[in-house]
Design a protein around this motif. Structure first.
Motif, PDB file in Angstrom:
ATOM      1  N   ARG A  61      13.523  -1.402  -9.221  1.00  0.00           N
ATOM      2  CA  ARG A  61      13.083  -2.767  -9.487  1.00  0.00           C
ATOM      3  C   ARG A  61      14.190  -3.745  -9.846  1.00  0.00           C
ATOM      4  O   ARG A  61      13.921  -4.848 -10.255  1.00  0.00           O
ATOM      5  CB  ARG A  61      12.084  -2.777 -10.632  1.00  0.00           C
ATOM      6  CG  ARG A  61      10.839  -2.036 -10.348  1.00  0.00           C
ATOM      7  CD  ARG A  61       9.620  -2.870 -10.624  1.00  0.00           C
ATOM      8  NE  ARG A  61       8.449  -2.063 -10.421  1.00  0.00           N
ATOM      9  CZ  ARG A  61       7.787  -2.023  -9.279  1.00  0.00           C
ATOM     10  NH1 ARG A  61       8.166  -2.765  -8.270  1.00  0.00           N
ATOM     11  NH2 ARG A  61       6.747  -1.242  -9.144  1.00  0.00           N
ATOM     12  N   GLY A  62      15.425  -3.334  -9.786  1.00  0.00           N
ATOM     13  CA  GLY A  62      16.462  -4.270 -10.222  1.00  0.00           C
ATOM     14  C   GLY A  62      16.755  -4.048 -11.693  1.00  0.00           C
ATOM     15  O   GLY A  62      15.885  -3.641 -12.464  1.00  0.00           O
ATOM     16  N   GLU A  63      18.006  -4.322 -12.089  1.00  0.00           N
ATOM     17  CA  GLU A  63      18.454  -3.826 -13.388  1.00  0.00           C
ATOM     18  C   GLU A  63      17.729  -4.452 -14.581  1.00  0.00           C
ATOM     19  O   GLU A  63      17.419  -3.766 -15.549  1.00  0.00           O
ATOM     20  CB  GLU A  63      19.960  -4.010 -13.520  1.00  0.00           C
ATOM     21  CG  GLU A  63      20.479  -5.346 -13.074  1.00  0.00           C
ATOM     22  CD  GLU A  63      21.998  -5.363 -12.954  1.00  0.00           C
ATOM     23  OE1 GLU A  63      22.572  -6.452 -12.957  1.00  0.00           O
ATOM     24  OE2 GLU A  63      22.589  -4.264 -12.876  1.00  0.00           O
ATOM     25  N   ILE A  64      17.425  -5.765 -14.469  1.00  0.00           N
ATOM     26  CA  ILE A  64      16.768  -6.406 -15.602  1.00  0.00           C
ATOM     27  C   ILE A  64      15.337  -5.883 -15.760  1.00  0.00           C
ATOM     28  O   ILE A  64      14.892  -5.556 -16.863  1.00  0.00           O
ATOM     29  CB  ILE A  64      16.757  -7.924 -15.403  1.00  0.00           C
ATOM     30  CG1 ILE A  64      18.178  -8.470 -15.468  1.00  0.00           C
ATOM     31  CG2 ILE A  64      15.904  -8.593 -16.452  1.00  0.00           C
ATOM     32  CD1 ILE A  64      18.849  -8.207 -16.765  1.00  0.00           C
ATOM     33  N   TYR A  65      14.643  -5.787 -14.628  1.00  0.00           N
ATOM     34  CA  TYR A  65      13.290  -5.238 -14.683  1.00  0.00           C
ATOM     35  C   TYR A  65      13.316  -3.839 -15.269  1.00  0.00           C
ATOM     36  O   TYR A  65      12.486  -3.478 -16.101  1.00  0.00           O
ATOM     37  CB  TYR A  65      12.692  -5.175 -13.279  1.00  0.00           C
ATOM     38  CG  TYR A  65      11.954  -6.406 -12.894  1.00  0.00           C
ATOM     39  CD1 TYR A  65      10.607  -6.522 -13.162  1.00  0.00           C
ATOM     40  CD2 TYR A  65      12.605  -7.460 -12.281  1.00  0.00           C
ATOM     41  CE1 TYR A  65       9.933  -7.665 -12.821  1.00  0.00           C
ATOM     42  CE2 TYR A  65      11.939  -8.602 -11.938  1.00  0.00           C
ATOM     43  CZ  TYR A  65      10.591  -8.703 -12.211  1.00  0.00           C
ATOM     44  OH  TYR A  65       9.924  -9.840 -11.882  1.00  0.00           O
ATOM     45  N   LEU A  81      11.859  -0.663 -21.908  1.00  0.00           N
ATOM     46  CA  LEU A  81      11.588  -1.145 -23.265  1.00  0.00           C
ATOM     47  C   LEU A  81      10.077  -1.197 -23.526  1.00  0.00           C
ATOM     48  O   LEU A  81       9.589  -0.731 -24.561  1.00  0.00           O
ATOM     49  CB  LEU A  81      12.214  -2.527 -23.425  1.00  0.00           C
ATOM     50  CG  LEU A  81      12.067  -3.248 -24.753  1.00  0.00           C
ATOM     51  CD1 LEU A  81      12.485  -2.339 -25.869  1.00  0.00           C
ATOM     52  CD2 LEU A  81      12.924  -4.481 -24.764  1.00  0.00           C
ATOM     53  N   ALA A  82       9.338  -1.731 -22.550  1.00  0.00           N
ATOM     54  CA  ALA A  82       7.892  -1.852 -22.741  1.00  0.00           C
ATOM     55  C   ALA A  82       7.233  -0.475 -22.829  1.00  0.00           C
ATOM     56  O   ALA A  82       6.341  -0.241 -23.648  1.00  0.00           O
ATOM     57  CB  ALA A  82       7.286  -2.659 -21.603  1.00  0.00           C
ATOM     58  N   PHE A  83       7.671   0.457 -22.008  1.00  0.00           N
ATOM     59  CA  PHE A  83       7.097   1.806 -22.079  1.00  0.00           C
ATOM     60  C   PHE A  83       7.400   2.442 -23.425  1.00  0.00           C
ATOM     61  O   PHE A  83       6.536   3.076 -24.032  1.00  0.00           O
ATOM     62  CB  PHE A  83       7.647   2.674 -20.955  1.00  0.00           C
ATOM     63  CG  PHE A  83       6.824   2.595 -19.704  1.00  0.00           C
ATOM     64  CD1 PHE A  83       5.646   3.314 -19.608  1.00  0.00           C
ATOM     65  CD2 PHE A  83       7.208   1.797 -18.652  1.00  0.00           C
ATOM     66  CE1 PHE A  83       4.874   3.236 -18.469  1.00  0.00           C
ATOM     67  CE2 PHE A  83       6.444   1.707 -17.509  1.00  0.00           C
ATOM     68  CZ  PHE A  83       5.276   2.431 -17.415  1.00  0.00           C
ATOM     69  N   ALA A 100      15.483  -2.507 -17.295  1.00  0.00           N
ATOM     70  CA  ALA A 100      15.735  -2.537 -18.739  1.00  0.00           C
ATOM     71  C   ALA A 100      14.475  -2.908 -19.496  1.00  0.00           C
ATOM     72  O   ALA A 100      14.080  -2.229 -20.459  1.00  0.00           O
ATOM     73  CB  ALA A 100      16.851  -3.539 -19.048  1.00  0.00           C
ATOM     74  N   MET A 101      13.795  -3.976 -19.070  1.00  0.00           N
ATOM     75  CA  MET A 101      12.669  -4.438 -19.856  1.00  0.00           C
ATOM     76  C   MET A 101      11.445  -3.532 -19.664  1.00  0.00           C
ATOM     77  O   MET A 101      10.629  -3.398 -20.580  1.00  0.00           O
ATOM     78  CB  MET A 101      12.338  -5.884 -19.512  1.00  0.00           C
ATOM     79  CG  MET A 101      13.471  -6.851 -19.790  1.00  0.00           C
ATOM     80  SD  MET A 101      14.204  -6.726 -21.438  1.00  0.00           S
ATOM     81  CE  MET A 101      13.084  -7.678 -22.428  1.00  0.00           C
ATOM     82  N   LEU A 102      11.309  -2.916 -18.500  1.00  0.00           N
ATOM     83  CA  LEU A 102      10.188  -1.996 -18.306  1.00  0.00           C
ATOM     84  C   LEU A 102      10.334  -0.758 -19.178  1.00  0.00           C
ATOM     85  O   LEU A 102       9.363  -0.302 -19.793  1.00  0.00           O
ATOM     86  CB  LEU A 102      10.109  -1.567 -16.839  1.00  0.00           C
ATOM     87  CG  LEU A 102       9.403  -2.547 -15.929  1.00  0.00           C
ATOM     88  CD1 LEU A 102       9.559  -2.124 -14.490  1.00  0.00           C
ATOM     89  CD2 LEU A 102       7.933  -2.614 -16.283  1.00  0.00           C
ATOM     90  N   LEU A 143      20.588   0.292 -17.165  1.00  0.00           N
ATOM     91  CA  LEU A 143      20.495   0.104 -18.610  1.00  0.00           C
ATOM     92  C   LEU A 143      19.071   0.399 -19.058  1.00  0.00           C
ATOM     93  O   LEU A 143      18.158  -0.345 -18.747  1.00  0.00           O
ATOM     94  CB  LEU A 143      20.873  -1.325 -18.991  1.00  0.00           C
ATOM     95  CG  LEU A 143      20.642  -1.696 -20.454  1.00  0.00           C
ATOM     96  CD1 LEU A 143      21.528  -0.871 -21.358  1.00  0.00           C
ATOM     97  CD2 LEU A 143      20.881  -3.157 -20.691  1.00  0.00           C
ATOM     98  N   PHE A 199      16.487   0.413 -21.915  1.00  0.00           N
ATOM     99  CA  PHE A 199      16.329  -0.189 -23.235  1.00  0.00           C
ATOM    100  C   PHE A 199      15.321   0.575 -24.066  1.00  0.00           C
ATOM    101  O   PHE A 199      14.933   0.142 -25.137  1.00  0.00           O
ATOM    102  CB  PHE A 199      15.881  -1.649 -23.101  1.00  0.00           C
ATOM    103  CG  PHE A 199      16.811  -2.609 -23.757  1.00  0.00           C
ATOM    104  CD1 PHE A 199      16.883  -2.670 -25.127  1.00  0.00           C
ATOM    105  CD2 PHE A 199      17.627  -3.432 -23.018  1.00  0.00           C
ATOM    106  CE1 PHE A 199      17.740  -3.542 -25.742  1.00  0.00           C
ATOM    107  CE2 PHE A 199      18.486  -4.308 -23.620  1.00  0.00           C
ATOM    108  CZ  PHE A 199      18.549  -4.362 -24.982  1.00  0.00           C
TER     109      PHE A 199
END
Lengths: 374, 322
Positions: A129-133, A139-141, A135-137, A78, A80
């Motif tokens: 890094r795993g799905e949540i990481y 997003l941060a980029f 997604a949020m990484l 995913l 983000f």
């Protein structure tokens, strides 16, 4: 693809996700053709949206959604922050054309190349890094790229106003309608857009059906198993991300032509969020599901915000009139509700899967075939 | 080591050239950092204990700010009422969300939780827009706190000190509750092995509801403080949830202490870096050092560096959620 109806499980068998035998291989190509042929007359019907230009936007978002689904649907990743690739494609084309005075196709190529390279590097950094990481990484980029574009370093991106008026030399705009004019022949921009859409769609379809696509589905379903049989999981995910970025940037280039410029909104978190909502709502299990989601979303956006009164039973014979404009201005609330329900009930099915399942059940009922039912 | 010396020299340079502004920025970073910690703490609790990345956490934070507006401006009550009532209201909403949506997600993959709460955030955003409108709002600062505190070289608004004070109390209370009480112990036991904890008689669903209430209430408290200081708008939830997640990642998932440290670190980085760079530029006469807007980029830069050097975060446990 026998209409997966298991209620909550995200884990489906690979054969359900990637049609192998029961479905003719021509279904998706024909579907793509049907979309480009029917979408304009349908949306421009006076009872619906009533103008043709919206079909261009819908096609572009459909391409974006299908490219995005290469990640979420076929690889289980995913992202983000996918708007960053869309925005880089759009900004690349706009900056190259307007600021550096390059030919449009070259600028578009630069935009797509930059997005692809970024996708590759980012993929190398984040997919393991795993799905949540992940997604949020992403997003941060995407947020940092949004920030950079907003700050307008070196006057390249035009800050919060974006860049407008960057059109290829071979596009002419006349009374709000764009034409491709090649000197000896001139035709509506829609036809070029539709051609690109179909070609890109077919490429993605071939990609999904290739051994590469099957491998992606395999590692989405069971990563340990895929690793155990010797698949380099990280490499496949990186390439899925890279390819998705490339096709998204292509959608960005098309969007740049269509909007006659690049705006900061192309890069924003709202755009990333919209594409997730469209894709999931449409159904990630199916190749064309996300396209259906994009259609429903954009249609709802345009239709519901214009909609003012619900007149029953017919507008000629008003018996019951309900004032709806106040409520429907907040249509996203209801689509959000639909989205949450879809995620809770059948996260991979979406509207496409729902329609499909209903049709199949009807078909079974008519044929008197009860064996399939539980 | 060399890095620390360079950093210290840069900070000393900034302090020597613009002492007043430097202190201002340090305090600003502290306030901002504590708001981030309040938000990250709830996010970290819910992620670490319940395994759900609550994307709606930012929306709860935003709702805290808007409810402050409702209480103080619309109903004309005092700020102190808002300070106590709003976190409770937001916490109650958190319970509703947990009971209707989230409890279905505990056995699902984290991705489903992220998607569902993302949809919830969208709904909360739209609902807020429908109730309070799309334009930014603000709340008057309570009179007791509207003066400022004299620090010789500069003045610090009392409300900022108050924010720091309240945050420290709330954070300490949450930390002690989880790490030092029997209740916290039973919650942590439930996280480690739910079946076993239930077998020895711990009511796990009740514990999870209470933890969710706690997480939502701290977000609401952050919203009250932030909303009163700088006002509120619809985008603030999205903006802060990303930063809060950055804080959790930098601090290390599963470590409350890590969240506190990294929240303050990022808050300071956002506020002090621009000043350090601009004073460096004027000291060395190299204008290129003065990068405009670097402050807003700092959280992401910090995160990228930390993830490259130490993927599990500053104080994180290995293998969590990976």
């Amino acid at each position: 693809m026998s209409g997966q109806r298991s209620p909550t499980s995200i884990v489906n068998r690979i054969s359900d996700a990637v049609p192998v035998d029961s479905v003719s291989t021509l279904q998706v190509p024909l579907g793509l053709l049907a979309i480009v042929i029917f979408i304009r007359p349908v949306v421009s019907h006076p009872l619906l949206l009533g103008y043709e230009q919206i079909a261009n936007t819908i096609l572009i978002w459909m391409l974006f959604a299908v490219a995005f689904n290469l990640l979420i649907g076929y690889s289980g990743l995913l992202s983000f922050g996918h708007a960053m690739f869309l925005g880089i494609g759009a900004y690349g084309a706009a900056i190259g054309t307007l600021t550096w005075n390059l030919p449009f196709l070259l600028s578009a190529a630069i935009g797509i190349t930059v997005a692809t390279l970024l996708g590759y590097l980012l993929g190398r950094l984040t997919v393991a890094r795993g799905e949540i990481y992940f997604a949020m990484l992403t997003l941060a980029f995407a947020q940092s790229i949004y920030f950079i574009a907003n700050q307008n370093y070196g006057g390249l991106t035009g800050g919060s106003t974006g860049i407008s008026g960057a059109l290829p030399a071979w596009i002419e705009s006349y009374r709000g309608v764009m034409y491709v004019s090649l000197g000896w022949v001139s035709f509506d921009w829609y036809y070029l857009l539709a051609t690109v859409f179909v070609v890109a769609g077919l490429l993605l379809w071939q990609l999904v059906r290739s051994p590469f696509g099957r491998t992606l589905a395999a590692l989405r379903e069971n990563e340990q198993l895929a690793r155990a049989v010797g698949i380099d999981v990280k490499r496949y995910k990186v390439w899925a991300f890279t390819l998705s970025a490339a096709f998204t940037a292509l959608a960005g280039v098309l969007l740049e032509i269509n909007n006659q410029g690049a705006t900061l909104h192309n890069l924003s978190i709202n755009t990333s969020g919209d594409i997730i909502l469209m894709t999931i709502l449409g159904g990630t299990n199916y190749f064309l599901g996300p396209a259906a989601g994009a259609f429903v979303w954009l249609f709802a956006e345009d239709f519901l915000t214009e909609f003012e009164m619900l007149v029953l039973p017919l507008s000629e014979f008003p018996i019951v009139t309900i004032e709806l404009s106040g409520v429907l201005a907040y249509w996203q609330f209801f689509l959000g509700l639909l989205f949450v329900a879809a995620v809770l009930v059948a996260p991979r099915e979406g509207l496409w899967g729902l329609c499909r399942g209903t049709l199949e059940r009807l078909y079974d009922r008519i044929n008197g075939d009860q064996t399939k039912h539980e | 080591m060399a890095l620390i010396v360079v950093l210290a020299l840069l900070l000393a340079n900034a302090f020597a050239m613009r002492p007043g502004l430097f202190v201002d920025q340090v305090v600003g970073g502290l306030v901002y950092g504590f708001i981030l910690v309040l938000l990250a703490l709830g996010l970290s609790i819910i992620l670490g204990l319940l395994g759900v990345v609550n994307f709606a956490h930012g929306a709860l934070f935003m709702l805290g700010a808007y409810l402050t507006f409702q209480v103080v401006v619309e109903w004309g009550l005092s700020f102190w009422v808002a300070l106590f009532v709003v976190p409770l209201l937001v916490g109650a909403l958190g319970i509703v969300i947990e009971r209707t949506v989230l409890y279905r997600l505990y056995d699902e993959t984290p991705l489903i939780g992220l998607l569902a709460t993302f949809g919830l955030a969208l709904m909360l955003d739209e609902a807020t827009r429908a109730v309070w409108g799309a334009s930014p709002l603000s709340v008057p600062t309570p009179e007791v706190l509207s003066s400022s505190f004299d620090l010789v070289i500069t003045n610090v608004a009392n409300f900022r000190l108050f924010t720091v004070l309240v945050s420290v109390c709330a954070i300490t209370a949450v930390y002690l509750l989880i790490e030092r009480t029997d209740f916290g112990l039973s919650v942590r036991a439930g996280v480690l092995d739910r079946e076993m904890a239930e077998l020895v008689g711990v009511n796990i669903p009740l514990r999870f509801v209470l933890m969710f209430f706690l997480g939502a209430a701290t977000a609401g408290l952050g919203g009250v403080l932030r909303g009163t200081e700088v006002g509120m708008d619809i985008g603030m939830g999205d903006q802060f949830i990303i930063l809060a997640f950055v804080v959790v990642v930098v601090g290390g998932v599963g470590s409350l202490f890590g969240s506190v440290i990294s929240g303050l670190l990022i808050g300071e980085a956002v506020f002090v870096t621009p000043l350090v760079l601009s004073t460096l530029a004027s000291r060395t006469n190299v204008a290129a050092f003065d990068i405009s807007g670097i402050g807003g980029l700092m959280p992401y830069l910090v995160m990228i560096i930390v993830l490259l050097v130490r993927p599990r975060g500053l104080f994180g446990q290995e293998g969590f959620l990976e």
